[in-house]
Design an enzyme around this catalytic site. Structure first.
Site: not given
Ligand code: NAP
Length: 484
Positions: A236-237, A256-257, A290, A384
């Site tokens: 996620g973020s 996992e960003l 992402c 982002e």
């Protein structure tokens, strides 16, 4: 639809439910329970029992169950694709591609779960130790894994956690994104229908974040702070990842960003190839990936040719009803997200960037945009975007192009277009990203490859082999004989 608590399909303890709606037209696509901390406790109580059952199940038997789940995922791929498209607004052609990967991903993970080889330790090489001792390592499941997933790949990212966690012999409690719980519940049914024992899998639906001090606790905190959980696997973020690191306590974390992925186009690049790849890599899933291309750094000698090649390709992307087979780009996840992206584009233009195409909003759809002359230090490059736009800037030489590529807080993926192998090698070594692609953009993934970011993009690697390793503990065993 009910949620899954340790193998039992049931409502929330509170009885609360909420609708899941289509971002395209607001149609109700399903109704799910709104879980709270009591449901999380129930899922973890069941997981404690399930973790013991599954850990004591031989790897070949775990593999048998997973292979059956893989068959079911294949048989149900079209249904899954329809659910993804309806709840996420993803173009059906993309949703079909995503759904079709589940079966193979389960098979890859199932195999890795049978490959938990340990090491034999040459203890007698340590001074003072003789041949009377034997040492080796074994790998065992961590126990209970909490998996928390985002909305943008509601099948793929769920599967990248469930399949390796189960293959390694863990119990799992999954909290899918609130916008896309229906896909996760459908996939969980493949495992329960395949004969996964009770207790091993739960899917709790509801809000990840709480409502602030004194209000209802979010499911996220309830899950990640529980000391029975030995591993949190989160996608996620970066902001949510940061929160998890602050509250999780002593347990394994995979994060996992976010990202702002760069592509460098050198003067010796195949410009047509670079433009074609960026016209895909910046706009797949409406840029909500992402590893989406957010920044393109071109040499001034090829900048104009690159833009001339890119713009018509981007204009050929067809937006519209995600359910139509000829739609190539669907909606953003909500109209509010589309408004945010529209504002970011306007802000970049106000700061001097040139909008060459796109950027108009219609509900939750933003037309695919290309912006040239973007300041690499501006928020449009640094933050982002998670939307269908690409920011093009220029760099005078190789060194400054690499510095620009590395000049964001993130480091998930990068691409470089060049025909010179020496430049490619140097870029591979100097770009700080979890994956580097030569003559393609970062928007490319084979499910078996190690996948994860550097810097603010995260900790740890996914991909079945890496994830199985991260979802197991290593135990060192010493057999003490007697000197003879
Ligand atoms: P998000 O807002 O961080 O949400 C991700 C998940 O975390 C959701 O299930 C969310 O629940 C939950 N959550 C929210 N607050 C939480 C808390 N305090 N504790 C624990 N969990 C919490 O991210 P998103 O908007 O869904 O997804 C987009 C982001 O994911 C982007 O930044 C993107 O780059 C990143 N992403 C990274 C990768 C990668 O591999 N590196 C892959 C895909 C996406 P709710 O839905 O209920 O809020």
């Amino acid at each position: 639809m009910e949620m899954l608590i340790g193998g039992t399909w049931q409502s929330a303890a509170s009885g609360r439910t909420e609708d899941v709606t289509s971002p395209f037209d607001g149609t109700v696509t399903g109704t799910v329970p709104v879980a709270d901390a009591a449901d999380v406790r129930a899922a973890l109580d069941r997981a404690e029992v399930g973790a013991v059952t599954w850990r004591r199940t031989p790897a070949h038997e775990r593999m048998r169950v997973l292979m059956r789940a893989a068959e079911l995922a294949d048989e149900r791929a079209e249904q899954t694709a329809q659910v993804i498209s309806a709840e996420a607004g993803k173009a059906i052609i993309e949703a079909r591609g995503e759904a079709s990967r589940s079966g193979d991903l389960i098979r890859l993970a199932a195999f890795e779960g049978t490959q938990l080889y340990g090491d034999s330790l040459p203890l007698d090489a340590n001074r003072g130790t003789g041949l009377d001792k034997l040492g080796f390592t074994i790998h065992q499941p961590v126990g209970i894994v909490v998996a928390i997933t985002p909305f943008n790949y509601p099948a793929l990212l769920v599967m990248h956690k469930l399949a390796p966690a189960l293959a390694a012999g863990n119990a799992v409690v999954l909290k899918p994104a609130r916008a896309t719980p229906l896909t996760a519940l459908a996939l969980a049914r493949c495992f329960t229908d395949a004969g996964l024992p009770d207790g091993v899998l739960s899917v709790v639906t509801g809000p990840g974040a709480g409502n602030g001090p004194g209000n209802r606790q979010g499911l996220g905190d309830a899950l990640v702070t529980d000391p029975r959980v030995r591993k949190v696997s989160f996608t996620g973020s970066t902001a949510t990842g940061q929160r998890i690191t602050q509250v999780a306590g002593i347990k394994k974390l995979s994060l996992e960003l976010g990202s702002s992925c760069p592509v460098v186009v050198l003067p010796d690049a195949d410009i047509e190839l670079a433009a074609s790849a960026v016209a895909v890599g910046g706009y797949v899933n409406a840029g909500q990936v992402c590893i989406s291309v957010q920044r393109v750094i071109t040499h001034p000698a090829v900048a104009a040719d690159f833009l001339d090649a890119l713009v018509p390709k981007v204009e050929a992307i067809k937006t519209g009803d995600p359910g139509f087979p000829d739609t190539t780009m669907g909606t953003l996840i909500t109209a509010a997200e589309a408004e945010r992206v529209e504002r970011s584009i306007r802000d970049a233009v106000a700061r001097g960037a040139k909008l060459l195409t796109g950027g108009e909003r219609d509900g939750a759809i933003v037309s695919p945009a290309v912006l040239a002359g973007v300041d690499p230090r501006s928020p449009f490059s640094q933050d982002e975007l998670f939307g269908p736009a690409v920011a093009v800037s220029s760099a005078e030489d190789f060194q400054s192009a690499i510095a620009q590529a590395n000049g964001s807080p993130y480091g998930l993926g990068a691409g470089i277009f060049t025909s010179d192998v020496a430049g490619a090698v140097r870029a591979i070594r100097e770009i700080d990203a979890g994956s580097v692609h030569i003559n393609w953009t970062p928007l490319w993934r084979a499910d078996l490859m190690p996948y994860g970011g550097l810097k603010a993009s995260g900790i740890g690697k996914e991909g079945p082999r890496s994830a199985v390793a991260e979802m197991t503990d290593t135990k060192t065993v010493i057999l003490h004989g007697r000197p003879w």
